[in-house]
Design an enzyme around this catalytic site. Structure first.
Site, PDB file in Angstrom:
ATOM      1  N   HIS A 137       0.832  -1.213   0.000  1.00 43.98           N
ATOM      2  CA  HIS A 137       0.000   0.000   0.000  1.00 43.98           C
ATOM      3  C   HIS A 137       0.861   1.255   0.000  1.00 43.98           C
ATOM      4  O   HIS A 137       0.620   2.185  -0.790  1.00 43.98           O
ATOM      5  CB  HIS A 137      -0.917   0.001   1.226  1.00 43.98           C
ATOM      6  CG  HIS A 137      -1.667   1.278   1.417  1.00 43.98           C
ATOM      7  ND1 HIS A 137      -2.664   1.690   0.548  1.00 43.98           N
ATOM      8  CD2 HIS A 137      -1.564   2.259   2.362  1.00 43.98           C
ATOM      9  CE1 HIS A 137      -3.158   2.849   0.960  1.00 43.98           C
ATOM     10  NE2 HIS A 137      -2.499   3.213   2.058  1.00 43.98           N
ATOM     11  N   GLU A 205      -8.736  -2.598   6.725  1.00 46.60           N
ATOM     12  CA  GLU A 205      -7.767  -2.764   7.809  1.00 46.60           C
ATOM     13  C   GLU A 205      -8.268  -3.780   8.829  1.00 46.60           C
ATOM     14  O   GLU A 205      -9.433  -4.176   8.836  1.00 46.60           O
ATOM     15  CB  GLU A 205      -7.528  -1.425   8.540  1.00 46.60           C
ATOM     16  CG  GLU A 205      -7.057  -0.290   7.658  1.00 46.60           C
ATOM     17  CD  GLU A 205      -6.604   0.924   8.467  1.00 46.60           C
ATOM     18  OE1 GLU A 205      -6.254   0.746   9.674  1.00 46.60           O
ATOM     19  OE2 GLU A 205      -6.586   2.031   7.917  1.00 46.60           O
ATOM     20  N   ASP A 237     -11.126   2.398   8.055  1.00 46.16           N
ATOM     21  CA  ASP A 237     -10.725   3.759   8.379  1.00 46.16           C
ATOM     22  C   ASP A 237     -11.077   4.651   7.186  1.00 46.16           C
ATOM     23  O   ASP A 237     -10.254   4.883   6.309  1.00 46.16           O
ATOM     24  CB  ASP A 237      -9.229   3.818   8.697  1.00 46.16           C
ATOM     25  CG  ASP A 237      -8.813   5.158   9.251  1.00 46.16           C
ATOM     26  OD1 ASP A 237      -9.660   5.833   9.869  1.00 46.16           O
ATOM     27  OD2 ASP A 237      -7.651   5.546   9.083  1.00 46.16           O
TER      28      ASP A 237
END
Length: 427
Positions: A137, A205, A237
């Site tokens: 990421h 996440e 998130d």
């Protein structure tokens, strides 16, 4: 863990919640019922407050730990009691124990259908920290917004990068999310404009819950870090990418992250995840001594997915399939680094993993990566296209471990996006 252990309650093989799991959550049942502690077993919630009131699951005489609106009081009793209560529950719920199995009156009070209860935030969260620990990421984001040859900043491979977020806006799965507004700076304009977010994103996440605190000024050594973790949750998130791009220099995310973060209602214990331990990726360079740990069993093989359901769709489309095992920095390393300067963690603190992305486009954990910042729009099964999340869209995240016929799951975390609040500013 005993894979052959069976409950007298029928649990289907595809369920996330066999007797080997028993994740903890907070639920209420009925209009006036107070929130209390339960565990998930198949399609049922096991009411631990009722069991406690009937003389089971005692921790300290005269004290009640499960007739509580959060898990904090139980978690504070310590790791030995986490194991004790889990073992007692597995024994009480096992098919060869007649105590609860044959007590129809008590069973009628203890077992409630999950479909009939309301789930609440499982813990009081004193503080929330989000990390940035997926190398894939971080590399993707660096390639998009910086030089691809230098996608990772020099500190990324030396420490678990993180920021302190807002605990007050962490919400339980099923809570609607209002599209945020704020300042957006367009490349061709001299000054920013005030606008509703135009690049609303999810972040796939996990999170872990602090179960044992440390004193102010006393760091947690890496070899002790796992003892401070109670369990794990799924975590979305939510991120306003356009607000973030303008505000994050020099102090990092602010309003782009403060508006909402969604957690799954069930906390899966580390004991339940034990059979699914796996290796972390090789770390180069070798971390400084305080962050070094055995990489052969410091991660978990957790299958993760994200789904998007448009307002006029009958079913959701899977838009990402990834795995927790890709994470470069472990939970123990995150926790140790968080305390190394003397920060005192508290019971119930939430630590987000950061977006979890794998090595291929179908395993990217955010719309930013999936659509490569609006340059490769995603086509849904109904023909609609998405670059980022639109009003009315629902995001659904799921996670589970599976091995040798045993499935341990997290359930899901969902959130529907509502339109931004309208503002009328007078100049």
């Amino acid at each position: 863990m005993n894979n052959l252990l069976q409950s007298f309650i029928q649990v289907t093989p595809e369920s996330d919640f066999p007797i080997q799991n028993l994740p903890y959550g907070i639920f209420s049942h009925g209009a006036d019922a107070a929130p209390r502690v339960g565990v998930a077993l198949g399609e049922w919630v096991v009411d631990l407050a009722v069991l406690e009131a009937n003389g089971f699951l005692e921790i300290k005489a005269g004290e009640y730990y499960f007739n509580q609106p959060t898990l904090n009081k139980f978690i504070e009793t310590g790791k030995a009691n986490w194991s004790k209560i889990r073992a007692e529950l597995q024994d009480l719920l096992s098919s060869d124990n007649p105590i609860l199995r044959d007590n129809q009156a008590l069973r009628g009070q203890v077992f409630l259908k999950q479909a009939d209860v309301v789930m609440h935030l499982p813990v009081h969260i004193p503080g929330y920290t989000d990390f940035y620990s997926s190398k894939e990421h971080a590399t993707n984001v660096g390639c998009m917004f910086r030089d691809p040859k230098n996608a990772l900043l020099p500190n990324w491979s030396e420490l678990p990068v993180g920021y302190n977020g807002r605990a007050s806006s962490v919400v339980v799965s099923g809570t609607d999310v209002v599209r945020p507004s704020g300042q957006i700076k367009f490349p061709d304009q001299e000054r920013p404009v005030f606008s509703a977010c135009r690049k609303l994103d999810f972040e796939l996440e996990t999170g872990f819950i602090i179960g044992q605190p440390n004193a102010l000024g006393v760091p947690v050594a890496i070899e002790n870090a796992w003892d401070h973790i109670f369990g794990m949750v799924l975590f979305n998130d939510w991120s306003a990418r356009d607000l973030q791009q303008w505000e994050y220099v020099p102090l990092g995310p602010f309003n782009a992250k403060t508006f909402a973060s969604s957690v799954s209602p069930w906390i899966v214990t580390l004991e339940a995840l034990e059979p699914f331990k796996t290796n972390s990726p090789t770390q180069e360079p070798l971390p400084l001594a305080y962050l070094r740990e055995d990489l052969s069993s410091n991660s978990y093989d957790i299958h993760l997915s994200a789904e998007l359901q448009a307002a006029n769709q009958d079913r959701a489309d899977v838009i990402s399939n990834t795995n927790f095992k890709y994470m470069y920095w472990s939970m123990a390393q995150q926790l140790t680094h968080h305390t190394i300067a003397g920060c005192n963690l508290q019971v119930g603190d939430l630590m987000g993993s950061g977006t979890i992305s794998g090595p291929t486009p179908d395993s990217y954990g955010s719309m930013l990566e999936i659509t490569w910042n609006n340059t490769k729009p995603l086509t849904l099964s109904n023909g609609e296209q998405r670059s980022f999340i639109q009003d009315g869209d629902t995001l659904i995240m799921k996670g589970y471990c599976q091995k040798d016929g045993l499935r341990i799951g997290f359930g899901e975390v969902t959130g529907k996006v509502l339109p931004a609040v309208e503002f009328n500013f007078s100049e």
